[in-house]
Design a protein around this motif. Structure first.
Motif, mmCIF file in Angstrom:
data_model
loop_
_atom_site.group_PDB
_atom_site.id
_atom_site.type_symbol
_atom_site.label_atom_id
_atom_site.label_comp_id
_atom_site.label_asym_id
_atom_site.label_seq_id
_atom_site.Cartn_x
_atom_site.Cartn_y
_atom_site.Cartn_z
ATOM 1 N N PHE A 38 -16.463 16.127 12.071
ATOM 2 C CA PHE A 38 -15.883 15.391 12.687
ATOM 3 C C PHE A 38 -16.068 14.650 11.521
ATOM 4 C CE2 PHE A 38 -16.871 16.458 16.977
ATOM 5 C CZ PHE A 38 -16.256 15.429 17.852
ATOM 6 N N THR A 39 -14.752 14.079 11.248
ATOM 7 C CA THR A 39 -14.575 13.255 10.360
ATOM 8 C C THR A 39 -13.782 11.339 10.524
ATOM 9 O OG1 THR A 39 -14.172 12.977 7.535
ATOM 10 C CG2 THR A 39 -12.430 14.200 9.519
ATOM 11 N N THR A 40 -13.962 10.890 9.124
ATOM 12 C CA THR A 40 -13.318 9.615 9.494
ATOM 13 C C THR A 40 -11.665 9.228 8.528
ATOM 14 O OG1 THR A 40 -14.656 8.326 7.558
ATOM 15 C CG2 THR A 40 -15.398 7.817 10.269
ATOM 16 N N ARG A 41 -11.819 10.361 7.716
ATOM 17 C CA ARG A 41 -10.487 10.204 7.002
ATOM 18 C C ARG A 41 -9.840 10.515 7.204
ATOM 19 N NH1 ARG A 41 -8.336 14.869 5.773
ATOM 20 N NH2 ARG A 41 -9.737 17.134 4.672
ATOM 21 N N ALA A 42 -8.353 10.105 7.553
ATOM 22 C CA ALA A 42 -7.616 10.399 7.585
ATOM 23 C C ALA A 42 -6.818 11.755 7.476
ATOM 24 C CB ALA A 42 -5.923 9.866 7.237
ATOM 25 N N PRO A 43 -5.617 12.336 8.780
ATOM 26 C CA PRO A 43 -5.240 14.345 8.090
ATOM 27 C C PRO A 43 -4.529 13.778 6.499
ATOM 28 C CG PRO A 43 -4.937 12.453 10.667
ATOM 29 C CD PRO A 43 -5.468 12.421 9.875
ATOM 30 N N ARG A 44 -4.756 15.453 6.860
ATOM 31 C CA ARG A 44 -3.890 15.786 5.519
ATOM 32 C C ARG A 44 -3.065 16.240 6.029
ATOM 33 N NH1 ARG A 44 -8.993 17.553 1.666
ATOM 34 N NH2 ARG A 44 -8.949 15.821 0.884
ATOM 35 N N GLU A 45 -1.714 16.753 5.066
ATOM 36 C CA GLU A 45 -0.028 16.831 5.669
ATOM 37 C C GLU A 45 -0.588 18.596 6.452
ATOM 38 O OE1 GLU A 45 4.108 17.932 3.986
ATOM 39 O OE2 GLU A 45 2.898 17.194 2.638
ATOM 40 N N TYR A 77 -16.977 10.521 -0.708
ATOM 41 C CA TYR A 77 -16.114 9.873 -1.429
ATOM 42 C C TYR A 77 -15.401 9.154 -0.139
ATOM 43 C CZ TYR A 77 -15.707 13.803 -3.599
ATOM 44 O OH TYR A 77 -15.815 15.185 -4.860
ATOM 45 N N GLY A 78 -16.746 8.447 0.205
ATOM 46 C CA GLY A 78 -16.504 6.804 1.422
ATOM 47 C C GLY A 78 -15.613 7.197 2.709
ATOM 48 N N ASN A 79 -15.974 8.832 3.420
ATOM 49 C CA ASN A 79 -15.680 8.421 4.739
ATOM 50 C C ASN A 79 -16.603 9.684 4.641
ATOM 51 O OD1 ASN A 79 -12.654 7.802 4.672
ATOM 52 N ND2 ASN A 79 -12.521 9.673 2.798
ATOM 53 N N TYR A 80 -17.452 9.740 5.884
ATOM 54 C CA TYR A 80 -18.222 10.215 7.249
ATOM 55 C C TYR A 80 -17.206 11.556 7.405
ATOM 56 C CZ TYR A 80 -21.279 6.296 7.860
ATOM 57 O OH TYR A 80 -22.098 5.455 7.570
ATOM 58 N N TYR A 81 -18.747 12.323 7.350
ATOM 59 C CA TYR A 81 -18.468 14.264 8.093
ATOM 60 C C TYR A 81 -19.469 14.106 8.677
ATOM 61 C CZ TYR A 81 -14.438 14.446 4.409
ATOM 62 O OH TYR A 81 -13.207 13.815 3.515
ATOM 63 N N GLY A 82 -19.210 15.395 9.773
ATOM 64 C CA GLY A 82 -20.288 15.459 10.985
ATOM 65 C C GLY A 82 -19.953 16.679 11.655
ATOM 66 N N THR A 83 -21.363 17.876 12.161
ATOM 67 C CA THR A 83 -21.312 18.501 13.003
ATOM 68 C C THR A 83 -21.685 18.265 14.610
ATOM 69 O OG1 THR A 83 -21.839 19.824 11.154
ATOM 70 C CG2 THR A 83 -22.185 20.372 12.577
#
Length: 204
Positions: A38-45, A77-83
């Motif tokens: 899971f992440t809060t960053r925006a999807p990349r192309e 880098y300012g975004n959350y990542y989680g498992t």
């Protein structure tokens, strides 16, 4: 809290080739399932929700933290990542393996819950080569590359915490090493004690 499957935890600094190696491993070995973070960053192309990441907003992620939904999580880098903890437990209960791509801090969190995890660190052949690879990707501005290099030094400083260390200098050789770790883990004493319990009992 683990089932029959192995939990492979792969860590590497950005640019070491971890994603390419893991992608090829999964292509060649359908017995391994990749955990989608899971992440809060925006999807990349080109990224798809549910395939590359589960994209959620920050309030949703923070609610999941409060609910104890994550096996591990971190801010990068300012975004959350989680498992997802529940997904990992469900998958390991089946007769297949699970692979996580996380950083060294996440690996420490995971090991507290799954002490039998198989930790694998992937390294570039040198810091100079790592910078060359990051620049060749053409994805990041120079200041971002500098941040990634600083993070790489921190990541690599923890390399000896992992039982398996693979240097990705030549892709085919690194892939062969990665496959060897997977194969060896599947015939370890801990794994075979469960899978071969009936056979072992016959000889007692």
């Amino acid at each position: 809290m683990s089932g029959i499957g192995n939990l492979f935890v792969v860590v590497a600094p950005s640019g070491a080739g971890k994603t390419t190696l893991v992608g090829k491993l999964l292509e060649l070995d359908p017995h391994i399932r990749l955990s989608v973070s899971f992440t809060t960053r925006a999807p990349r192309e080109g990224e798809l929700n549910g395939r590359d990441y589960h994209f959620v907003d920050r309030p949703t992620f923070e609610k999941m933290i409060a609910a104890g939904d994550f096996l591990e999580h971190a801010s990068v880098y300012g975004n959350y990542y989680g498992t997802s903890k529940r997904w990992i437990e469900q998958e390991l209960a089946g007769d297949h393996d699970v692979l996580l791509e996380i950083d060294w801090q996440g690996a420490r969190q995971v090991e507290k819950i799954f002490p039998n995890m198989v930790g694998i660190s992937i390294l570039p052949p040198s810091l100079a080569e790592l910078r060359r690879r990051l620049e060749a990707r053409g994805k990041d501005a120079p200041d971002v590359i500098d941040k990634r290099m600083a993070s790489a030094r921190e990541e690599i400083s923890h390399v000896l915490e992992f039982p398996y260390i693979i240097v990705n200098e030549r892709f085919e050789a690194a892939l062969s090493d990665l496959q060897s770790v997977v194969r060896a883990s599947r015939v370890s004493r801990a794994q075979q004690a469960v899978r071969l319990s009936k056979l072992i009992d016959e000889f007692r």
